[in-house]
Scaffold this motif. Structure first.
Motif, PDB file in Angstrom:
ATOM      1  N   HIS A 131     -23.393   1.706 -60.068  1.00 41.76           N
ATOM      2  CA  HIS A 131     -23.460   3.119 -59.642  1.00 41.76           C
ATOM      3  C   HIS A 131     -23.707   4.070 -60.828  1.00 41.76           C
ATOM      4  N   HIS A 135     -26.646   6.959 -61.786  1.00 37.98           N
ATOM      5  CA  HIS A 135     -26.557   8.359 -62.236  1.00 37.98           C
ATOM      6  C   HIS A 135     -27.511   8.613 -63.417  1.00 37.98           C
ATOM      7  N   GLY A 158     -16.795  11.818 -60.834  1.00 34.60           N
ATOM      8  CA  GLY A 158     -15.403  11.947 -60.398  1.00 34.60           C
ATOM      9  C   GLY A 158     -14.511  10.900 -61.059  1.00 34.60           C
ATOM     10  N   ASP A 188     -11.197  18.507 -60.237  1.00 30.41           N
ATOM     11  CA  ASP A 188     -10.571  18.375 -58.914  1.00 30.41           C
ATOM     12  C   ASP A 188      -9.076  18.699 -58.964  1.00 30.41           C
ATOM     13  N   GLY A 201     -15.017  20.797 -58.402  1.00 33.42           N
ATOM     14  CA  GLY A 201     -16.005  21.314 -59.360  1.00 33.42           C
ATOM     15  C   GLY A 201     -16.732  22.553 -58.863  1.00 33.42           C
ATOM     16  N   GLU A 205     -16.345  26.424 -60.264  1.00 38.22           N
ATOM     17  CA  GLU A 205     -17.547  27.113 -60.734  1.00 38.22           C
ATOM     18  C   GLU A 205     -17.713  28.457 -60.012  1.00 38.22           C
ATOM     19  N   GLY A 297     -21.728  13.924 -60.784  1.00 37.41           N
ATOM     20  CA  GLY A 297     -21.474  15.175 -60.064  1.00 37.41           C
ATOM     21  C   GLY A 297     -21.287  16.393 -60.960  1.00 37.41           C
ATOM     22  N   ASN A 301     -23.047  21.251 -62.703  1.00 36.58           N
ATOM     23  CA  ASN A 301     -22.408  22.482 -63.179  1.00 36.58           C
ATOM     24  C   ASN A 301     -23.377  23.356 -63.994  1.00 36.58           C
ATOM     25  N   ASP A 329     -23.618  11.951 -55.777  1.00 37.75           N
ATOM     26  CA  ASP A 329     -23.956  10.608 -55.282  1.00 37.75           C
ATOM     27  C   ASP A 329     -25.063  10.648 -54.217  1.00 37.75           C
TER      28      ASP A 329
HETATM   29  O1  KG4 Z   1     -20.911  11.574 -59.179  1.00 40.42           O
HETATM   30  P1  KG4 Z   1     -20.096  12.154 -58.098  1.00 40.42           P
HETATM   31  O2  KG4 Z   1     -20.806  12.825 -56.946  1.00 40.42           O
HETATM   32  O3  KG4 Z   1     -19.141  11.064 -57.472  1.00 40.42           O
HETATM   33  C1  KG4 Z   1     -18.562  10.079 -58.280  1.00 40.42           C
HETATM   34  O4  KG4 Z   1     -19.265   9.118 -58.665  1.00 40.42           O
HETATM   35  O5  KG4 Z   1     -17.352  10.274 -58.582  1.00 40.42           O
HETATM   36  O6  KG4 Z   1     -19.087  13.182 -58.787  1.00 40.42           O
HETATM   37  C2  KG4 Z   1     -18.113  13.873 -58.080  1.00 40.42           C
HETATM   38  C3  KG4 Z   1     -17.408  14.819 -59.052  1.00 40.42           C
HETATM   39  C4  KG4 Z   1     -16.209  15.522 -58.426  1.00 40.42           C
HETATM   40  O7  KG4 Z   1     -15.121  15.393 -59.313  1.00 40.42           O
HETATM   41  C5  KG4 Z   1     -16.673  16.961 -58.321  1.00 40.42           C
HETATM   42  O8  KG4 Z   1     -15.627  17.906 -58.415  1.00 40.42           O
HETATM   43  C6  KG4 Z   1     -17.642  17.080 -59.477  1.00 40.42           C
HETATM   44  O9  KG4 Z   1     -18.310  15.845 -59.490  1.00 40.42           O
HETATM   45  N1  KG4 Z   1     -18.614  18.171 -59.310  1.00 40.42           N
HETATM   46  C7  KG4 Z   1     -18.690  19.234 -60.137  1.00 40.42           C
HETATM   47  C8  KG4 Z   1     -19.685  20.092 -59.595  1.00 40.42           C
HETATM   48  N2  KG4 Z   1     -20.197  19.490 -58.468  1.00 40.42           N
HETATM   49  C9  KG4 Z   1     -19.524  18.310 -58.311  1.00 40.42           C
HETATM   50  N3  KG4 Z   1     -17.989  19.546 -61.245  1.00 40.42           N
HETATM   51  C10 KG4 Z   1     -18.287  20.713 -61.853  1.00 40.42           C
HETATM   52  N4  KG4 Z   1     -19.215  21.585 -61.404  1.00 40.42           N
HETATM   53  C11 KG4 Z   1     -19.935  21.323 -60.278  1.00 40.42           C
HETATM   54  N5  KG4 Z   1     -20.841  22.188 -59.836  1.00 40.42           N
END
Ligand code: KG4
Ligand code: ZN
Length: 358
Positions: A131, A135, A158, A188, A201, A205, A297, A301, A329
């Motif tokens: 995974h 990314h 995450g 989170d 996140g 923001e 994720g 930001n 994801d």
């Molecule tokens: O990569 P992802 O979609 O899932 C995992 O593989 O974990 O990442 C999810 C993480 C969450 O902790 C979420 O709060 C964070 O990415 N996230 C952000 C933003 N959008 C998602 N953190 C900061 N700013 C954002 N705009």
């Protein structure tokens, strides 16, 4: 080569068809985030139950969309034509890619077992994808301008905060990681502390962008930048989270004052971004990398995107971010990674691997 990419490592269910690792023909994502909101984090059992319900419809929709884009006119499919969708896939899909870890075991099993069954039924090669590698490869999608090797990849999701040195496709050297919480986890947890929703996140923001007051008591809210001066490439975010806890406990007005809360969110976001940018830029210089790619994720930001771009420009490096949709994801990044790191595996051998790492 058209690859069907499937992603079910956490609370998203994604399926996409990507041509030659770069051209997205379809990319469908269903999220159960709204069901986890009241708990402030993903409830694994709830996520898996949702994924069982949606995985087949999501895959079908990805195939239908791809067939429409390719538009062999007499072959435009719709949802009721189940056997036509199967036949189209057998004729047009060259391989199936599945992210088999890291992630939540219940969620992983649903994607992995579905992908194995489809590979056997359609007699297609199956490609297992890490995974986190997905990314990274989100950065190769739909770009005229490709990242160049050697490069530094920052993965901020995450569950992970990793710095990787890549000298060529498929070559991943972990040079730094978090010693405790990941950046996304910190977002989170702090969001939950401030009474915001999940995922945290985007909520942090949004709140940070609402800071208006210039009152010094608000402007003076200061948080640490953990490990910013350490000589290695590791991170630590749990102390930063504790610093926010202490701040909130020392001044009860914070949770009741929108202005104070947005000041905390703003300072917290700046602290995380400062550390991520400093370490990534240092790594690019140390390993003489011209390109920097960011994924996961937290790469969605806006402050991270602008600060990293500015810092990279100052040292004449090029930085790449996926679009915001491809930062979180999705199935397209899994299909893209499978094209560049083509690890075919016997469907009967592939296992879901919650602890998969570099
Ligand atoms: O990569 P992802 O979609 O899932 C995992 O593989 O974990 O990442 C999810 C993480 C969450 O902790 C979420 O709060 C964070 O990415 N996230 C952000 C933003 N959008 C998602 N953190 C900061 N700013 C954002 N705009
Ligand atoms: Zn992820």
């Amino acid at each position: 080569m058209k690859i069907l990419g499937i992603e079910t490592t956490c609370d998203e269910t994604g399926a996409a068809v990507v041509k030659d690792g770069r051209l997205v023909l379809s990319n469908i994502t269903a999220s159960s985030a709204n069901l986890h909101e009241k708990y402030g984090g993903v409830v694994p059992e709830v996520a898996a139950r949702e994924q069982i319900k949606v995985i087949i419809p999501v895959i079908e929709e990805a195939l239908i969309k791809a067939s429409q884009i390719l538009n062999s006119k007499h072959e435009i499919l719709n949802k009721s034509q189940k056997s036509k969708i199967q036949n189209w896939a057998k004729k047009n899909i060259d391989a199936i890619a599945i992210s088999h870890g890291p992630g939540l075991i219940g969620s992983l099993l649903i994607g992995v077992e579905t992908a194995k069954s489809l590979a056997l039924a359609w007699e297609k090669p199956l490609i297992g994808v890490n995974h986190l590698v997905g990314h990274i490869y989100a950065n190769w999608i739909s770009l005229d301008n490709k990242p160049k090797f050697p490069l530094i990849a920052l993965i901020v999701s995450g569950g992970h905060t990793d710095l990787i040195l890549m000298r060529k496709h498929g070559d991943f050297k972990l040079i730094g990681t978090t010693l405790d919480d990941s950046a996304g986890e910190a977002f989170d947890k702090v969001a939950r502390l401030l009474g915001l929703g999940y995922p945290g996140g985007p909520e942090i923001e949004r709140l940070a962008s609402q800071i208006r007051s210039t009152k010094s008591e608000i402007r003076n809210i200061k948080l640490p930048r953990p490990m910013i001066a350490s000589k290695d490439f590791n991170f630590s975010f749990s102390g930063l989270k504790t610093a926010v806890v202490n701040l909130v406990h020392s001044d009860e007005a914070i949770v009741h004052s929108k202005q104070k809360k947005s000041a905390v969110a703003d300072e917290f976001q700046k602290a995380v971004v400062d550390v991520l940018v400093k370490k990534t830029i240092d790594a690019a210089q140390k390993f003489d990398c011209n390109s920097i790619v960011v994924g996961g994720g937290v790469a969605a930001n806006t402050l991270l995107r602008s600060q990293m771009a500015d810092a990279a420009t100052r040292i004449s490096r090029k930085v790449f971010f996926p679009s915001k949709t491809l930062s979180v994801d999705n199935g397209a990044m899994i299909a893209a990674a499978a094209f560049f790191v083509n690890k075919k595996i016997d469907p009967l051998e592939l296992q879901a691997d919650p602890g998969l790492h570099f």
